[in-house]
Structures are given as C-alpha cells and as structure tokens.
Design a protein around this motif. Structure first.
Motif, short mmCIF file in Angstrom:
data_model
loop_
_atom_site.label_atom_id
_atom_site.label_comp_id
_atom_site.label_asym_id
_atom_site.label_seq_id
_atom_site.Cartn_x
_atom_site.Cartn_y
_atom_site.Cartn_z
N ALA A 1 0.82 -1.27 -0.06
CA ALA A 1 -0.11 0.17 0.06
C ALA A 1 0.99 1.26 -0.14
O ALA A 1 0.67 2.31 -0.91
N PHE A 2 1.77 1.24 0.82
CA PHE A 2 2.73 2.56 1.06
C PHE A 2 3.67 2.47 -0.32
O PHE A 2 4.01 3.63 -0.84
N GLN A 3 4.28 1.49 -0.69
CA GLN A 3 5.08 1.29 -2.02
C GLN A 3 4.39 2.02 -3.22
O GLN A 3 4.94 2.76 -3.89
N PHE A 4 3.10 1.55 -3.27
CA PHE A 4 2.37 1.78 -4.59
C PHE A 4 2.03 3.19 -4.31
O PHE A 4 2.10 4.09 -5.28
N GLY A 5 1.50 3.59 -3.25
CA GLY A 5 0.79 5.10 -3.04
C GLY A 5 2.08 6.15 -3.22
O GLY A 5 1.99 7.20 -4.04
N ILE A 6 3.24 5.74 -2.64
CA ILE A 6 4.18 7.06 -2.59
C ILE A 6 4.85 6.85 -4.02
O ILE A 6 5.40 8.08 -4.44
N GLY A 7 5.11 5.69 -4.48
CA GLY A 7 5.58 5.38 -5.89
C GLY A 7 4.76 6.15 -6.80
O GLY A 7 5.25 6.88 -7.84
N LEU A 8 3.46 6.20 -6.74
CA LEU A 8 2.54 6.75 -7.68
C LEU A 8 2.50 8.29 -7.50
O LEU A 8 2.58 9.00 -8.47
N ILE A 9 2.57 8.81 -6.30
CA ILE A 9 2.75 10.35 -6.23
C ILE A 9 4.11 10.73 -6.73
O ILE A 9 3.96 11.79 -7.55
N LEU A 10 5.29 9.92 -6.43
CA LEU A 10 6.25 10.43 -7.05
C LEU A 10 6.50 10.63 -8.68
O LEU A 10 6.80 11.35 -9.13
N ALA A 11 5.86 9.55 -9.09
CA ALA A 11 5.71 9.16 -10.86
C ALA A 11 4.93 10.47 -11.16
O ALA A 11 5.30 11.05 -12.27
N VAL A 12 3.84 10.71 -10.68
CA VAL A 12 3.08 12.06 -11.11
C VAL A 12 3.83 13.14 -10.96
O VAL A 12 3.82 14.08 -11.79
N PHE A 13 4.44 13.30 -9.67
CA PHE A 13 5.43 14.63 -9.63
C PHE A 13 6.51 14.65 -10.67
O PHE A 13 6.54 15.75 -11.29
N PHE A 14 7.08 13.78 -10.80
CA PHE A 14 8.32 13.66 -11.92
C PHE A 14 7.68 13.67 -13.19
O PHE A 14 8.52 13.80 -14.35
N ARG A 15 6.46 13.42 -13.54
CA ARG A 15 6.02 13.75 -15.02
C ARG A 15 6.18 14.82 -15.36
O ARG A 15 6.20 15.40 -16.59
N ASN A 16 6.16 16.12 -14.47
CA ASN A 16 6.20 17.58 -14.94
C ASN A 16 7.76 17.77 -15.17
O ASN A 16 8.62 17.40 -14.35
N ASN A 17 8.11 18.30 -16.25
CA ASN A 17 9.43 18.62 -16.50
C ASN A 17 9.96 19.67 -15.83
O ASN A 17 9.39 20.91 -15.65
N PHE A 18 11.10 19.73 -15.04
CA PHE A 18 11.53 21.02 -14.45
C PHE A 18 13.15 20.56 -14.26
O PHE A 18 13.52 19.46 -14.50
N ARG A 19 13.76 21.56 -13.69
CA ARG A 19 15.18 21.46 -13.53
C ARG A 19 15.39 20.35 -12.60
O ARG A 19 15.02 20.19 -11.51
N LEU A 20 16.68 19.52 -12.88
CA LEU A 20 17.19 18.53 -11.66
C LEU A 20 16.21 17.36 -11.75
O LEU A 20 16.10 16.48 -10.90
N ASN A 21 15.21 17.17 -12.70
CA ASN A 21 14.21 16.12 -12.69
C ASN A 21 15.13 14.88 -12.92
O ASN A 21 14.83 13.93 -11.93
N GLY A 22 15.81 14.85 -13.83
CA GLY A 22 16.47 13.64 -14.09
C GLY A 22 17.25 13.11 -13.01
O GLY A 22 17.47 11.89 -12.41
N VAL A 23 18.22 14.05 -12.24
CA VAL A 23 19.11 13.84 -11.28
C VAL A 23 18.10 13.37 -9.92
O VAL A 23 18.61 12.35 -9.25
N LEU A 24 17.15 14.06 -9.55
CA LEU A 24 16.22 13.52 -8.50
C LEU A 24 15.70 12.18 -8.79
O LEU A 24 15.78 11.41 -7.71
N ARG A 25 15.18 11.82 -9.85
CA ARG A 25 14.77 10.51 -10.26
C ARG A 25 15.82 9.44 -10.11
O ARG A 25 15.61 8.39 -9.58
N GLY A 26 17.18 9.79 -10.45
CA GLY A 26 18.26 8.88 -10.20
C GLY A 26 18.63 8.68 -8.96
O GLY A 26 18.80 7.49 -8.50
#
Length: 327
Positions: free
Chosen positions: A116-141
């Motif tokens: 429940a927590f892995q999926f919920g937090i992973g989904l929130i982060l995935a939606v957050f990183f869908r927006n393009n912004f500076r350091l997006n790739g670095v933070l995902r890494g």
C-alpha cells in the motif's frame, strides 16, 4: 447408351501424367509440403531454450520442493537419498504449529502495508516527476539508489539506524526530547520497523514502472481537460488513474509476489524475533532449513509450498481481473 464422366486434365497424357494418374502438384505447393517438417524443427529449435529454462529453473525445483515436503529429510537422508515417505504429515505439522498463525498474520500485515505504501508513494512521485523541471533526471536517479544497493547493505544500514543505544533515529529523537525507542527489540514495534525498511526498498520499483506507464498517456487528454476547466485532482482521477490501471495491476501483483518471499531484510534486521514477533512464512521456512544449526528441510519445503500456493492464487486473481478489464 451410358457415358462415363471424364475428369478434365487428370486422365490426359498431355496434362502432365499417364492415363488414370493424377496431375503432379504445382512447384510452390510441392515446396510447401516438403518443407513443412523443416519449419516445425526450426520452430522447435527457437522454443527449445525457453522450454529448457522453464524445466530447469521452474518445473524441476517445484517438483523437488514438493518431493521434499512429502518425505522426512534429515541431513543424513538428504545426503544418502533414503528419506522415508511421510505423505502430508509435514503439512499437518506446519498447520498445527503454534508459529503458523503468527507467521501467517505477520506475512499478511507485512505484505499489505508494504504494498500500500510502496504503491501510493511511488504513484505520487511518478506523477510529480511527470512534470518537466530542472534537476528532474537527477532527483529520479537519486530515488533509485535504494533499488541499486545490495539488500545486505540496506538491511545492515537500517539495523544500525534503528539501534536502541546509538542509532541515528534515536539520536535525532533525543534532540527533540523523545525517549529512546526499542525499534528492533520491542515485540510491539519490531514488525513496523522492518515494514518501514521494506517500504523504503520498494518505492523505486513502483516509481520506475508507474512513471513508464505515465509516459504512454497522451498529453492531448490533459490539454483538453484543462480547456474544460478540470483541476489537477480531476485530471488525475478522470484521466491518469483509469488509464494507468493495467500498469498498476501488474505493479501490485509483482510487488505482492516479491514481498511474500522477502527474507533477507527481515532476517538481517531481526532474524524473525524477538520470539516470533517479526516471523513471516518466508523467514520461518528459511529458519527451519538453515537458521537453527539443525536443518529440517521437509517442514521448510512445506512452508515454501504454502507460499507458492498463495502467490498462485493472487496470480489467478490478477488474470481474472485482467480478462474482465479487456472485455
């Protein structure tokens, strides 16, 4: 006077054969008929590696595990190969053990809360990183670091952080005036402690899979929704969540199968203790086979087969849901 029917071309000498014999097949049809067997062998050659892989790494281990659970394998019998056949006695012993209810409850709680927590937090982060912004790739890494570390390193790190005497977490709590917490020695807190560590380990997998699924959703849908006056929540609930459902289902299924068989993170942090407070079916099976110094392979195999059966049940449930979704 009765006339016999004449087959056109079949009985004429000039049609390619003697009278009374059928005409020969065209060249293309002859080549297809003669090469049919060759095509079968070629197809079998391509499939053979997959069949060999499934037999060696799936079918045979499963057969061996079932065979182990139906015999009484002591270390000597395991070496000599003369274990006595006991039928379902090992399963009766497992289900009748006082450890089984606790291990089953811990497995259910550990699996459900983790997913429940892995999926919920992973989904929130995935939606957050869908927006393009500076350091997006670095933070995902950076979020992938827990996934890249060896499990023994991650488990040892969490065990050190949660140490009652000199752990980082208790030191931070002491700064704000909170008394030390026995994360790994309290029967009431130990399962929550290993769940927290497991959630941290599983978030990157959910993030990567769900983020990949989001890339397949057309941007035009969000633009049309914006023109209609939809807010961020309405876009997520009406567009993102429904279109991400197939990816979400397979993510949850894979997470469930993985979490059911987690041994290393729990064993390194608590070894299933204190008592059976953090014992799951997977750690119980491991402890019976390798963790006591007196291996008891047959009950361990029986517990392992129970885990396999649970995973199969959820696999069939997923297939049923998938079939209904496609219809």
């Amino acid at each position: 006077m009765t006339t016999l029917p004449v087959r056109v071309g079949a009985d004429r000498p000039d049609a390619g054969g003697a009278v009374g014999t059928p005409a020969p097949l065209p060249p293309k049809q002859r080549s297809r008929r003669t090469s049919f067997g060759t095509n079968q062998w070629v197809a079998l050659a391509f499939v053979a590696p997959l069949i060999a892989y499934l037999v060696i790494f799936y079918a045979f281990p499963l057969y061996r595990n079932i065979e182990l659970s139906l015999h009484d394998y002591t270390p000597r019998a395991f070496v000599q190969g003369n274990a006595a056949f006991v039928g379902i006695e090992n399963y009766v012993a497992v289900f009748g053990s006082k450890t089984f209810p606790k291990a089953l409850a811990n497995t259910a709680l550990f699996t459900i809360v983790s997913i429940a927590f892995q999926f919920g937090i992973g989904l929130i982060l995935a939606v957050f990183f869908r927006n393009n912004f500076r350091l997006n790739g670095v933070l995902r890494g950076l979020f992938l670091v827990p996934w890249l570390l060896p499990l023994i390193v991650s488990a040892s790190t969490w065990s050190s952080m949660m140490n009652s005497d000199n752990g980082v977490i208790n030191s931070a709590l002491a700064v704000i005036g909170v008394a030390p917490v026995n994360w790994l020695t309290s029967p009431d807190l130990v399962l929550a402690s290993v769940i927290i560590a497991n959630i941290w380990l599983g978030i990157p997998f959910n993030l990567v899979v769900l983020y990949s699924g989001l890339q397949n959703i057309p941007e035009d849908l969000y633009e049309a929704a914006s023109l209609d006056g939809a807010n961020a929540w309405q876009k997520f609930w009406r567009i993102t969540f429904p279109l991400l459902r197939p990816v979400s289902l397979i993510t949850i299924l894979l997470g469930l199968i993985y979490t059911l068989k987690v041994v290393d993170i729990i064993w390194i942090m608590t070894a299933g203790g204190p008592g059976d407070s953090s014992t799951t079916l997977a750690t119980w099976s491991y402890r019976e086979a390798f963790g006591t110094g007196n291996p008891d392979f047959s009950p361990a195999a029986a517990v392992g087969n129970v885990l396999i059966l649970i995973a199969l049940i959820f696999g069939f449930i997923y297939l049923r849901i998938q079939n209904r979704t496609e219809k």
